[in-house]
Enzyme design. Structure first.
Site, short mmCIF file in Angstrom:
data_model
loop_
_atom_site.label_atom_id
_atom_site.label_comp_id
_atom_site.label_asym_id
_atom_site.label_seq_id
_atom_site.Cartn_x
_atom_site.Cartn_y
_atom_site.Cartn_z
N SER A 76 0.79 -1.23 0.00
CA SER A 76 0.00 0.00 0.00
C SER A 76 0.82 1.28 0.00
CB SER A 76 -0.97 0.01 1.18
OG SER A 76 -2.06 -0.86 0.92
N LYS A 79 0.05 3.46 -2.88
CA LYS A 79 -1.07 4.40 -2.92
C LYS A 79 -0.60 5.85 -3.10
CE LYS A 79 -4.69 1.78 -0.53
NZ LYS A 79 -4.03 0.48 -0.42
N SER A 124 -6.41 3.13 3.79
CA SER A 124 -5.70 2.19 2.92
C SER A 124 -6.68 1.20 2.27
CB SER A 124 -4.62 1.43 3.70
OG SER A 124 -3.60 1.00 2.85
N ARG A 261 5.07 -1.70 12.85
CA ARG A 261 5.83 -1.10 11.75
C ARG A 261 6.06 0.38 12.00
NH1 ARG A 261 1.74 -2.32 7.08
NH2 ARG A 261 0.37 -1.84 8.83
#
Length: 284
Positions: A76, A79, A124, A261
């Site tokens: 993602s 994006k 997302s 993350r």
């Protein structure tokens, strides 16, 4: 006379060697191994690399520069360029455009509603951006990606709506930061309007001290999970770019993968004292 020539030659040779040594040291000084980053990952039971770039000092920091050179699916994080291409081609007019939910079950509850383009980015929403990719089409996607120079994307008729999630597409951490630097510096071949909108939807948090822009990503190949967190922090007259790429160890609890993350990245930025002494990023 011969002595003078000999002396001049010796001086020139020494000067050249000194200059070469100075250049070498300057290049080497741009890449600093930070073992604290490794400790942050070890404690969290993650493997991988955190890469941070200090724009003002022109210095990269990481625990593992070899890992940073390995390409992975962008997931993602794509994006960001996908949003740019959508706006540039007119497929999406602005960040207030509504993506209607068709009522079918989706992977995340947050996706089961009508979403603005800005919300689709921030939540997302994979189905929303697959729709965007299909509207853009193969040829426009390929030509736009060539201009943006975002990693190596494998785009064709069969991969159009998932090439960033599956297949042969790849980008490494240095390439992620290079792309973000060009975006920050308004050096991408895009309109000022697109530049402004994308930077606006990328904002994750801001206050009177800093602005944080970023995007997470998560891909799965078989049983292997790969996670991204990329972005940059603007503080005073400087910018710190980051690209974290991690995989979980066997003992890692996957319900925390989405959160960690970001957590490990913020801890690395705190280690570099990006916000100053005794100040930390507030994480959600």
């Amino acid at each position: 006379m011969k002595f003078n020539y000999f002396f001049i030659i010796i001086v020139l040779l020494f000067s050249c060697k000194s200059e070469e040594k100075s250049k070498k040291e300057k290049v080497e000084a741009k890449f600093v191994v930070n073992n604290q980053f490794k400790e942050i990952l070890d404690v969290t039971k993650l493997e991988g690399a955190i890469l941070v770039y200090d724009l003002h000092k022109d210095v990269y920091y990481s625990n593992n520069f070899d890992w940073c050179k390995v390409g992975n699916l962008p997931a993602s994080t794509f994006k960001i360029p996908n949003s740019i291409i959508a706006l540039e081609t007119g497929v999406v007019k602005n960040d207030s455009v509504i993506f209607k939910w068709n009522g079918e079950p989706r992977y995340l509850k947050a996706w089961e509603q009508d979403l603005t383009f800005k919300e689709a980015f921030q939540y997302s929403c994979v189905p929303c951006y697959q729709e965007v990719a299909r509207r853009i089409g193969v040829e426009r996607m390929k030509s736009s990606l060539a201009k943006l120079n975002f990693g190596s994307m494998d785009v064709n008729e069969t991969t159009l709506d998932d090439f960033w999630l599956e297949g042969k597409s790849k980008i490494n951490q240095f390439e992620q930061i290079d792309f973000l630097k060009r975006l920050h510096n308004s050096e991408l071949p895009i309109s000022n309007r697109t530049d402004s909108i994308v930077k606006r939807i990328m904002v994750m948090s801001e206050n009177n001290k800093y602005v944080l822009r970023g995007k997470t990503g998560w891909s799965v190949r078989g049983e292997e999970n790969n996670g991204w967190f990329v972005g940059y922090v603007l503080i005073q007259n400087n910018a710190y770019f980051f690209a974290t790429n991690v995989v979980p160890k066997k003992s890692f609890d996957m319900k925390f993968f989405s959160k960690e993350r970001k957590e490990v990245t913020f801890k690395a930025l705190d280690e570099l004292k990006v916000l100053g002494e005794n100040e930390s990023f507030v994480t959600k």
